[in-house]
Design a protein around this motif. Sequence first.
Motif, PDB file in Angstrom:
ATOM      1  N   ARG A  96       0.833  -1.203   0.000  1.00  0.00           N
ATOM      2  CA  ARG A  96       0.000   0.000   0.000  1.00  0.00           C
ATOM      3  C   ARG A  96       0.873   1.261   0.000  1.00  0.00           C
ATOM      4  N   GLY A  97       0.226   2.396  -0.217  1.00  0.00           N
ATOM      5  CA  GLY A  97       0.929   3.670  -0.188  1.00  0.00           C
ATOM      6  C   GLY A  97       1.898   3.848  -1.333  1.00  0.00           C
ATOM      7  N   LEU A  98       1.503   3.411  -2.528  1.00  0.00           N
ATOM      8  CA  LEU A  98       2.393   3.471  -3.670  1.00  0.00           C
ATOM      9  C   LEU A  98       2.462   4.875  -4.258  1.00  0.00           C
ATOM     10  N   ARG A  99       3.604   5.164  -4.890  1.00  0.00           N
ATOM     11  CA  ARG A  99       3.831   6.426  -5.590  1.00  0.00           C
ATOM     12  C   ARG A  99       3.934   6.137  -7.094  1.00  0.00           C
ATOM     13  N   PRO A 100       4.079   7.147  -7.916  1.00  0.00           N
ATOM     14  CA  PRO A 100       4.281   6.882  -9.356  1.00  0.00           C
ATOM     15  C   PRO A 100       5.492   5.995  -9.622  1.00  0.00           C
ATOM     16  N   SER A 101       6.583   6.182  -8.854  1.00  0.00           N
ATOM     17  CA  SER A 101       7.749   5.298  -8.961  1.00  0.00           C
ATOM     18  C   SER A 101       8.043   4.730  -7.581  1.00  0.00           C
ATOM     19  N   ASN A 102       8.363   3.409  -7.524  1.00  0.00           N
ATOM     20  CA  ASN A 102       8.456   2.744  -6.235  1.00  0.00           C
ATOM     21  C   ASN A 102       9.635   1.786  -6.180  1.00  0.00           C
ATOM     22  N   VAL A 103      10.145   1.613  -4.966  1.00  0.00           N
ATOM     23  CA  VAL A 103      11.133   0.578  -4.662  1.00  0.00           C
ATOM     24  C   VAL A 103      10.622  -0.182  -3.454  1.00  0.00           C
ATOM     25  N   VAL A 104      10.394  -1.481  -3.636  1.00  0.00           N
ATOM     26  CA  VAL A 104       9.878  -2.332  -2.563  1.00  0.00           C
ATOM     27  C   VAL A 104      10.871  -3.468  -2.335  1.00  0.00           C
ATOM     28  N   THR A 105      11.224  -3.699  -1.080  1.00  0.00           N
ATOM     29  CA  THR A 105      12.109  -4.801  -0.722  1.00  0.00           C
ATOM     30  C   THR A 105      11.350  -5.774   0.172  1.00  0.00           C
ATOM     31  N   VAL A 106      11.398  -7.046  -0.194  1.00  0.00           N
ATOM     32  CA  VAL A 106      10.727  -8.112   0.558  1.00  0.00           C
ATOM     33  C   VAL A 106      11.792  -9.100   1.018  1.00  0.00           C
ATOM     34  N   THR A 107      11.899  -9.278   2.311  1.00  0.00           N
ATOM     35  CA  THR A 107      12.789 -10.285   2.886  1.00  0.00           C
ATOM     36  C   THR A 107      11.940 -11.446   3.368  1.00  0.00           C
ATOM     37  N   ALA A 108      12.267 -12.656   2.917  1.00  0.00           N
ATOM     38  CA  ALA A 108      11.390 -13.785   3.181  1.00  0.00           C
ATOM     39  C   ALA A 108      12.206 -15.066   3.353  1.00  0.00           C
ATOM     40  N   VAL A 109      11.482 -16.124   3.684  1.00  0.00           N
ATOM     41  CA  VAL A 109      12.084 -17.450   3.825  1.00  0.00           C
ATOM     42  C   VAL A 109      11.362 -18.394   2.875  1.00  0.00           C
ATOM     43  N   GLY A 110      12.107 -18.949   1.934  1.00  0.00           N
ATOM     44  CA  GLY A 110      11.544 -19.917   1.005  1.00  0.00           C
ATOM     45  C   GLY A 110      11.764 -21.338   1.477  1.00  0.00           C
ATOM     46  N   GLU A 111      11.153 -22.272   0.764  1.00  0.00           N
ATOM     47  CA  GLU A 111      11.279 -23.693   1.129  1.00  0.00           C
ATOM     48  C   GLU A 111      11.745 -24.492  -0.083  1.00  0.00           C
ATOM     49  N   TYR A 112      12.778 -25.312   0.118  1.00  0.00           N
ATOM     50  CA  TYR A 112      13.253 -26.165  -0.958  1.00  0.00           C
ATOM     51  C   TYR A 112      12.136 -27.110  -1.398  1.00  0.00           C
ATOM     52  N   SER A 113      12.117 -27.380  -2.673  1.00  0.00           N
ATOM     53  CA  SER A 113      11.067 -28.225  -3.255  1.00  0.00           C
ATOM     54  C   SER A 113      11.530 -29.674  -3.354  1.00  0.00           C
ATOM     55  N   ARG A 114      10.567 -30.592  -3.241  1.00  0.00           N
ATOM     56  CA  ARG A 114      10.779 -31.999  -3.554  1.00  0.00           C
ATOM     57  C   ARG A 114       9.858 -32.434  -4.684  1.00  0.00           C
ATOM     58  N   SER A 115       9.121 -31.484  -5.236  1.00  0.00           N
ATOM     59  CA  SER A 115       8.141 -31.798  -6.278  1.00  0.00           C
ATOM     60  C   SER A 115       8.540 -31.266  -7.649  1.00  0.00           C
ATOM     61  N   GLY A 116       9.721 -30.656  -7.748  1.00  0.00           N
ATOM     62  CA  GLY A 116      10.143 -30.089  -9.023  1.00  0.00           C
ATOM     63  C   GLY A 116       9.536 -28.740  -9.318  1.00  0.00           C
ATOM     64  N   GLU A 117       8.909 -28.119  -8.339  1.00  0.00           N
ATOM     65  CA  GLU A 117       8.287 -26.801  -8.514  1.00  0.00           C
ATOM     66  C   GLU A 117       9.027 -25.796  -7.643  1.00  0.00           C
ATOM     67  N   GLY A 118       9.582 -24.761  -8.255  1.00  0.00           N
ATOM     68  CA  GLY A 118      10.335 -23.790  -7.483  1.00  0.00           C
ATOM     69  C   GLY A 118      11.805 -24.145  -7.471  1.00  0.00           C
ATOM     70  N   LEU A 119      12.432 -24.089  -6.292  1.00  0.00           N
ATOM     71  CA  LEU A 119      13.855 -24.409  -6.130  1.00  0.00           C
ATOM     72  C   LEU A 119      13.963 -25.846  -5.628  1.00  0.00           C
ATOM     73  N   HIS A 120      14.248 -26.755  -6.550  1.00  0.00           N
ATOM     74  CA  HIS A 120      14.270 -28.183  -6.226  1.00  0.00           C
ATOM     75  C   HIS A 120      15.645 -28.567  -5.664  1.00  0.00           C
ATOM     76  N   ARG A 121      15.615 -29.348  -4.569  1.00  0.00           N
ATOM     77  CA  ARG A 121      16.855 -29.817  -3.947  1.00  0.00           C
ATOM     78  C   ARG A 121      16.950 -31.332  -4.069  1.00  0.00           C
ATOM     79  N   PHE A 122      18.134 -31.789  -4.451  1.00  0.00           N
ATOM     80  CA  PHE A 122      18.368 -33.218  -4.662  1.00  0.00           C
ATOM     81  C   PHE A 122      19.677 -33.618  -3.988  1.00  0.00           C
ATOM     82  N   HIS A 123      19.627 -34.690  -3.188  1.00  0.00           N
ATOM     83  CA  HIS A 123      20.820 -35.246  -2.563  1.00  0.00           C
ATOM     84  C   HIS A 123      21.206 -36.515  -3.322  1.00  0.00           C
ATOM     85  N   ASP A 124      22.394 -36.537  -3.873  1.00  0.00           N
ATOM     86  CA  ASP A 124      22.855 -37.661  -4.676  1.00  0.00           C
ATOM     87  C   ASP A 124      23.392 -38.761  -3.761  1.00  0.00           C
TER      88      ASP A 124
END
Length: 828
Positions: free
Chosen positions: A86-114
């Motif tokens: 919310r509170g947007l201007r004509p020009s904007n800079v938005v930073t989102v810090t988050a925590v993602g989860e490794y994928s085991r389904s091949g969707e997103g960031l997939h992690r594989f242990h050989d």
Amino acid sequence: MSTANLTRDETAARSSAITARAYRVELDVLTAPDPDRSDFATTTTLEFDATVDATWIDFIGLSVESVTVNGDSVDVEYDGARIAIRGLRPSNVVTVTAVGEYSRSGEGLHRFHDPVDAQTYLYTQYEPSDARRVFACFEQPDMKAPFTFAVTAPGGWEVVSNRTVATREADDTRQVVEFEPTLPISTYLTAIAAGPYARVDSSWSKGDLTVPLGVLCRASLAQYLDADTIFEVTAQGLDFFAEQFDYPYPWGKYDQVFVPEYNLGAMENPGLVTFTEAYVFRGAATAAQYEGRANTILHEMAHMWFGDLVTMVWWDDLWLKESFADYMGALASAEATEWTDAWVAFANRRKAWAYSQDQLPTTHPIVADIVDLEAAKLNFDGITYAKGASVLKQLVAYVGRDAFFEGARRYFRTHEFGNTTLADLLAELEAASGRDLTVWAKLWLQTSGVSTLTLERRKGKGHEIVQTEPRPHTLAVGCYDFDESGALVLSRRLVVDIEEARTPIELTETPLVLLNDGDLTYAKVRLGGYSIRTVESSLDRIVDPLARGLVWSALWNSTRDGQLEVPRYLEMARTFAPTEPNMALLTSVLANASFAVGHYLPAAERDRWRNRWLESCWDAMSAADPGSGAQLAWARALASAATVDDGRATEIRAVLDGTATVPGLALDPDLRWALWTALAATGRADAADLDAELGRDDTASGRTAHRQALAARPDEQVKAQAWAAAWGDVSLSNDHLDAVIGGFRAGARRDLIAEYDVEYFAAIGEAWATRSIEIARRLVLGLFPAADSLVPVDAWLDANAAAPAALRRLVLEQRDHLARDLHVRRAR
């Protein structure tokens, strides 16, 4: 509706109010090798213009830690899929810090242990909407922007993205790799791969342009990577497209990485194309496999222009890239590589996929009506790919090749780095050809269904071509006759334009009359009675492989439509497949014959034909040239046939334990597992046998195959465990889930699994609501009951009219497949 399921209308409204300018994405995967850590840190800085006060940013992950809007920290408003801004201007800079989860389904960031060397590998897969599982973004194809990626990863890892490395700060334990900004691309085309990948480098040059080339795979597979062959096809493709498109390759470098547990054949991320590592052949491979890989390489390369440079506005026009890439993959294979018969495989295999899809109740126009992301996910189908490519082949015949490619060149120049719809493409093709394509587009691109063409005698004299669902076709009619050597060769060819339901044609009937000779159009064709009798005795005398492929296709379509008796088709397969020299055709016929035995025969005839087909496979494998691709294809068909008939179990076990041999047969790990699974499915191998085989092949592929073979054993408790694991074990990766499902279904033991039919219909709704769409799709399709009645599925459909449209589509399609099985069994 879940907020994760974005709709066409709301994304259109967002792109009309928001203009993306740039992204910076910082990912920290330093802890990826730790199997106890499922999370990674992700920070995104988005620069964009806005004409509204508020919008949302897409993200699916474990948490959103902070949001900053134009320098001010704001409260986090996050529902698990969308972050309110919310509170947007004509020009904007938005930073989102988050925590993602490794994928085991091949969707997103997939992690594989050989398991071979205990190494960890990461790769991304986003299409159509899984970039939001890795970084916060505007997840829609029409909001292109440059992306700058910075990745913190363990030291010594190979870290690659769409662009070349700008800076790397590294020590023995960690590295921070920042890449050059991309050119404007859609979110779903961004990509990262990281891990101790083995890498081989080369380059391609044309004029002043030099493109660095790379081929990567897991270290434990590097011994099998035939990088030189891959580079050869890559260079041939770049030469071909540079000439045909007259637009320099725009993406800087061209890396191709082969990755584990991949859901697709490949993905066209510009500068970093990802492929299933099934294309890294651990053992012997047939010519059809090499041809298929070359086609896929060229398909993805065509996307660098069709899809990456110019991208559809929304998923309605997915065909604008996939149909073109499918067509261009076959064309480039035939004209630029050793696979000069590529159109044979296309006509017989790719179009079979299209014909099947186009006869389902859920068929759709090539230009589809895609209202949301769930619908988009399911539209990567035979219509969008193979039918669209077939129609493009017809369009080339209609407007002429020169005009077609000139229209493509205009399209690239006019819309580079932009987004388009059907109207944009038609405008360029019409300008280049001088033809009005409005009616053509309506009949071919905006309607659904497949026409069937039949040659009939007219009352009085002459013949006529009869077509269902009339469309305009430019096609050829081939008249084949026996020459002095006894070969069936083309004696006359007529090129005709047809539009109506009936079109008169003057020809002298020969032993074989083949409609759509040369495969110029998209239509099923029927062989006349005289022609069928000719091929029934002389199919192997047809010299031209494309004509032979079209005959095989016509026979198969007639069989699955209940027009040609199943035993008659199977006898032709048993007679002529052993001498079929084209590996793509042989592979297709073997798969179709196996399917016909399992699905289209009445129960009273099934056991007899299972044994006859098993014996045919054994005999053909034994008689094939030692070490040939045909021998390998027949051995694989034998393994499939042996899962439902144990008539050769003793001999198969002897081959596996080394007390008997098949001269020249490459008994590689994949074939060994296929044969062991067959023995397990018929009760001729136990857990100790399978554990011993795992000791020989304790690799990722071996563990997956071991899991499937264990689940294949014909035991009530084994089936119960497999059923419970499929639905309840959320730790299973995509490949491991497939293995469990495959084992559960192996052997076609309805006596052991029919009891789960009721549970299936009770479980699919919850699975769709709680699992990712990729995993839910595998459950719905893989465990659909192969029953002898439509009553249970009709009851579910009646009771679940309000179920998600994508789920209902899958069930409706499975119902139609089952209805076809039952229909063909009765068509005697």
